[in-house]
Design a protein around this motif. Structure first.
Motif, PDB file in Angstrom:
ATOM      1  N   TYR A  53      36.559 -28.986  30.353  1.00 48.50           N
ATOM      2  CA  TYR A  53      37.471 -30.211  29.986  1.00 48.50           C
ATOM      3  C   TYR A  53      39.050 -29.721  30.224  1.00 48.50           C
ATOM      4  CZ  TYR A  53      33.048 -32.057  28.374  1.00 48.50           C
ATOM      5  OH  TYR A  53      31.724 -32.491  28.325  1.00 48.50           O
ATOM      6  N   ASP A  54      39.155 -28.644  30.504  1.00 48.74           N
ATOM      7  CA  ASP A  54      40.533 -28.020  30.584  1.00 48.74           C
ATOM      8  C   ASP A  54      41.032 -27.904  32.089  1.00 48.74           C
ATOM      9  OD1 ASP A  54      43.091 -26.936  30.310  1.00 48.74           O
ATOM     10  OD2 ASP A  54      42.157 -24.896  29.486  1.00 48.74           O
ATOM     11  N   TYR A  55      41.817 -28.764  32.498  1.00 48.78           N
ATOM     12  CA  TYR A  55      42.171 -28.870  33.999  1.00 48.78           C
ATOM     13  C   TYR A  55      42.992 -27.511  34.415  1.00 48.78           C
ATOM     14  CZ  TYR A  55      41.493 -33.796  34.446  1.00 48.78           C
ATOM     15  OH  TYR A  55      40.834 -35.169  34.316  1.00 48.78           O
ATOM     16  N   ALA A  56      42.632 -26.900  35.682  1.00 46.02           N
ATOM     17  CA  ALA A  56      43.071 -25.651  35.978  1.00 46.02           C
ATOM     18  C   ALA A  56      43.806 -25.968  37.343  1.00 46.02           C
ATOM     19  CB  ALA A  56      41.868 -24.624  36.222  1.00 46.02           C
ATOM     20  N   ARG A  57      43.492 -26.870  38.086  1.00 47.01           N
ATOM     21  CA  ARG A  57      43.937 -27.405  39.480  1.00 47.01           C
ATOM     22  C   ARG A  57      43.936 -28.716  39.488  1.00 47.01           C
ATOM     23  NH1 ARG A  57      45.651 -22.886  42.733  1.00 47.01           N
ATOM     24  NH2 ARG A  57      44.833 -20.830  41.838  1.00 47.01           N
ATOM     25  N   ARG A  60      46.453 -33.365  17.893  1.00 49.16           N
ATOM     26  CA  ARG A  60      45.296 -33.914  16.994  1.00 49.16           C
ATOM     27  C   ARG A  60      44.065 -34.253  17.698  1.00 49.16           C
ATOM     28  NH1 ARG A  60      48.696 -38.084  13.310  1.00 49.16           N
ATOM     29  NH2 ARG A  60      49.759 -38.160  15.122  1.00 49.16           N
ATOM     30  N   LEU A  61      44.304 -34.439  19.198  1.00 53.68           N
ATOM     31  CA  LEU A  61      43.026 -34.663  20.047  1.00 53.68           C
ATOM     32  C   LEU A  61      42.951 -33.460  20.725  1.00 53.68           C
ATOM     33  CD1 LEU A  61      43.770 -38.165  21.214  1.00 53.68           C
ATOM     34  CD2 LEU A  61      42.207 -37.538  19.560  1.00 53.68           C
ATOM     35  N   THR A  62      41.685 -32.816  21.082  1.00 54.04           N
ATOM     36  CA  THR A  62      41.583 -31.631  21.828  1.00 54.04           C
ATOM     37  C   THR A  62      40.418 -32.019  22.976  1.00 54.04           C
ATOM     38  OG1 THR A  62      39.613 -31.120  20.338  1.00 54.04           O
ATOM     39  CG2 THR A  62      41.933 -30.184  19.656  1.00 54.04           C
ATOM     40  N   PRO A  63      40.660 -31.039  24.062  1.00 55.18           N
ATOM     41  CA  PRO A  63      39.829 -31.196  25.200  1.00 55.18           C
ATOM     42  C   PRO A  63      38.480 -31.046  24.673  1.00 55.18           C
ATOM     43  CG  PRO A  63      41.641 -29.681  25.625  1.00 55.18           C
ATOM     44  CD  PRO A  63      41.866 -29.906  24.097  1.00 55.18           C
ATOM     45  N   GLY A  64      37.472 -31.691  25.259  1.00 53.46           N
ATOM     46  CA  GLY A  64      36.277 -31.720  24.977  1.00 53.46           C
ATOM     47  C   GLY A  64      35.653 -33.090  24.027  1.00 53.46           C
ATOM     48  N   SER A  69      39.839 -34.912  28.743  1.00 54.28           N
ATOM     49  CA  SER A  69      40.063 -33.644  29.581  1.00 54.28           C
ATOM     50  C   SER A  69      41.608 -33.724  29.784  1.00 54.28           C
ATOM     51  CB  SER A  69      39.423 -33.910  30.962  1.00 54.28           C
ATOM     52  OG  SER A  69      38.028 -33.637  30.825  1.00 54.28           O
ATOM     53  N   ARG A  70      42.445 -32.636  29.724  1.00 50.96           N
ATOM     54  CA  ARG A  70      43.602 -32.580  29.947  1.00 50.96           C
ATOM     55  C   ARG A  70      44.084 -31.002  30.367  1.00 50.96           C
ATOM     56  NH1 ARG A  70      45.509 -33.407  23.692  1.00 50.96           N
ATOM     57  NH2 ARG A  70      45.506 -31.098  22.896  1.00 50.96           N
ATOM     58  N   GLY A 130      41.024 -33.638  40.180  1.00 49.91           N
ATOM     59  CA  GLY A 130      41.113 -32.446  39.079  1.00 49.91           C
ATOM     60  C   GLY A 130      40.244 -31.542  38.987  1.00 49.91           C
ATOM     61  N   VAL A 131      40.581 -30.319  38.858  1.00 54.78           N
ATOM     62  CA  VAL A 131      39.455 -29.269  38.991  1.00 54.78           C
ATOM     63  C   VAL A 131      39.649 -28.717  37.550  1.00 54.78           C
ATOM     64  CG1 VAL A 131      38.857 -27.072  39.959  1.00 54.78           C
ATOM     65  CG2 VAL A 131      39.802 -28.887  41.586  1.00 54.78           C
ATOM     66  N   ALA A 132      38.213 -28.513  36.931  1.00 53.28           N
ATOM     67  CA  ALA A 132      38.353 -27.791  35.603  1.00 53.28           C
ATOM     68  C   ALA A 132      38.316 -26.231  35.747  1.00 53.28           C
ATOM     69  CB  ALA A 132      37.163 -28.464  34.752  1.00 53.28           C
ATOM     70  N   GLY A 133      38.860 -25.662  34.753  1.00 56.11           N
ATOM     71  CA  GLY A 133      38.467 -24.205  34.627  1.00 56.11           C
ATOM     72  C   GLY A 133      37.374 -23.908  34.418  1.00 56.11           C
TER      73      GLY A 133
END
Length: 317
Positions: free
Chosen positions: A223-227, A291-295, A118-119, A215-218
Motif C-alpha cells: 500500500y506504499d507507492y514506490a513508482r 491520522r490515516l495510514t497506508p493499508g 494507498s499513497r 502505480g507500482v507498490a514497493g
C-alpha cells in the motif's frame, strides 16, 4: 547513394593529387564556420495518419464538451455545494475502490474494494519525458505546467512533491501514437518489474482512454507507492492535455477511482471539470493526513475521515 559513398572517391582523388605536388610542410587555415543562414534545420517528421486522426478526434471532442458548458476551469461554485459528510463519503469511494482491474483487460471495470488506503510515504520525484514527435513549444509549456502543478500538490498535501531531472520515481510521459516504441523501451528500462498487461496498455491504449496512470507498490508494503507512470497523449488539444496532467498526477498520488457522485471534481467521468477543484484539494489533504495510514481498510478509516472532513469544512464535530 549515401553522402559517405559520394565523398570517398573525392577524398581519394585529393590525396593522390597532393602527393604529386611539393611535399614540403604547409600550414592550413582553420576551416571557417558555416554561415548560420546556410545551416538547414531538419524538416519535422509529419505525424502518421493514425496520429493525425487522433488529433482531429480529440479536438472535436474538446470543442463539443466546451459547447455543452463542460471542461470547467472555475473549480466549482455556488452551484456545486457539498458538505463534510458528502466529502467523507466520496473520499471512501475514490480511495478504497479502483476504477479498473490490474490483471485483466483495460476495459474491465473493477467493482470491488482495492483492499486498503494507498499513497506515497517517501518523496514524489516527478520526471518528465517527451516523445520525439512532441513539438518544442508543447514541451516547454507542459514542462512548466507540470512543475507548477507539482508545487501546488506539495502545498496541498504537505508532502514532498517536485519535478526532477534525475532519480525520478513518478514518470510522466507526454507522447503520441508515433512514440509507442520509445515509451515501451523506456518503461522496460525504468520499471523492470512492470507487468506485460500494463505494458500492453501503454502500447495500445484505446481511443476512449484519454490518458493513463499506473502505480507500482514497493516490495515491503503493498500500500506504499514506490513508482508510478503516467501517459499524457500529445495529440490532445491544449485544455484536454492540461486536464489529463491534473487528473493523472493527482490519481497517481493515491486516488485510483472515479465516481459520478464526485462533484465538483475531476475524479468524475462526466468531464464537467477540467482542472483540480477545491473539492479535490480537500480529498488530497485528507489522503495525506497523518491520522490515516497506508493499508487502512475503509472501515478503519471511515470515522477518522469524517473527523478530518468536518475539520477541513469548518463544521462542528
Amino acid at each position: 547513394m549515401s553522402w559517405r559513398g559520394m565523398l570517398a572517391p573525392v577524398l581519394a582523388g585529393a590525396l593522390l593529387t597532393a602527393g604529386c605536388e611539393d611535399p614540403s610542410p604547409r600550414v592550413s587555415l582553420p576551416p571557417q564556420a558555416r554561415p548560420a543562414a546556410l545551416v538547414v534545420a531538419p524538416a519535422p517528421v509529419p505525424p502518421s495518419p493514425r496520429s493525425a486522426e487522433l488529433s482531429q478526434y480529440y479536438t472535436t471532442v474538446q470543442n463539443n464538451l466546451l459547447t455543452q458548458g463542460l471542461l470547467r476551469t472555475d473549480g466549482g461554485g455556488p452551484d456545486t455545494p457539498f458538505s463534510a459528510d458528502q466529502l467523507a463519503e466520496i473520499f471512501e469511494i475514490l480511495v478504497f475502490f479502483e476504477e479498473y482491474t490490474r490483471s485483466g483487460s483495460a476495459n474491465l471495470r473493477n467493482t470491488g474494494p482495492s483492499g486498503g488506503l494507498s499513497r506515497w510515504s517517501g518523496p514524489v520525484r516527478i520526471g518528465i519525458e517527451f516523445g520525439n514527435s512532441v513539438p518544442e513549444e508543447i514541451r516547454a509549456k507542459d514542462h512548466a505546467r507540470i512543475t507548477e502543478y507539482a508545487d501546488r500538490l506539495a502545498r496541498i498535501t504537505n508532502h514532498p512533491i517536485s519535478t526532477v531531472r534525475s532519480n525520478a520515481n513518478f514518470y510522466v510521459f507526454v507522447a503520441g501514437e508515433d512514440d509507442t516504441d520509445f515509451v515501451q523501451s523506456r518503461l522496460r528500462a525504468l520499471i523492470p518489474t512492470i507487468s506485460q498487461t500494463e505494458l500492453d496498455l501503454f502500447a495500445s491504449l484505446p481511443r476512449s482512454f484519454y490518458c493513463l496512470v499506473v502505480g507500482v507498490a514497493g516490495q515491503r508494503n503493498p500500500y506504499d507507492y514506490a513508482r508510478a507512470v503516467a501517459l499524457i497523449r500529445s495529440e490532445h488539444p491544449d485544455l484536454f492535455r492540461l486536464s489529463c496532467i491534473h487528473e493523472e498526477i493527482a490519481q497517481g498520488l493515491g486516488i485510483p477511482n472515479d465516481s459520478p457522485r464526485a462533484r465538483p471534481s475531476i475524479f468524475n467521468d462526466d468531464d464537467e471539470f477540467a482542472l483540480l477543484t477545491r473539492h479535490d484539494e480537500l480529498l488530497l489533504q485528507m489522503l495525506y493526513d497523518p491520522r490515516l495510514t497506508p493499508g487502512m481498510t475503509a472501515e478503519e478509516a471511515r470515522p477518522i475521515a469524517r473527523i478530518i472532513a468536518r475539520e477541513l469544512m469548518g463544521e462542528d464535530l
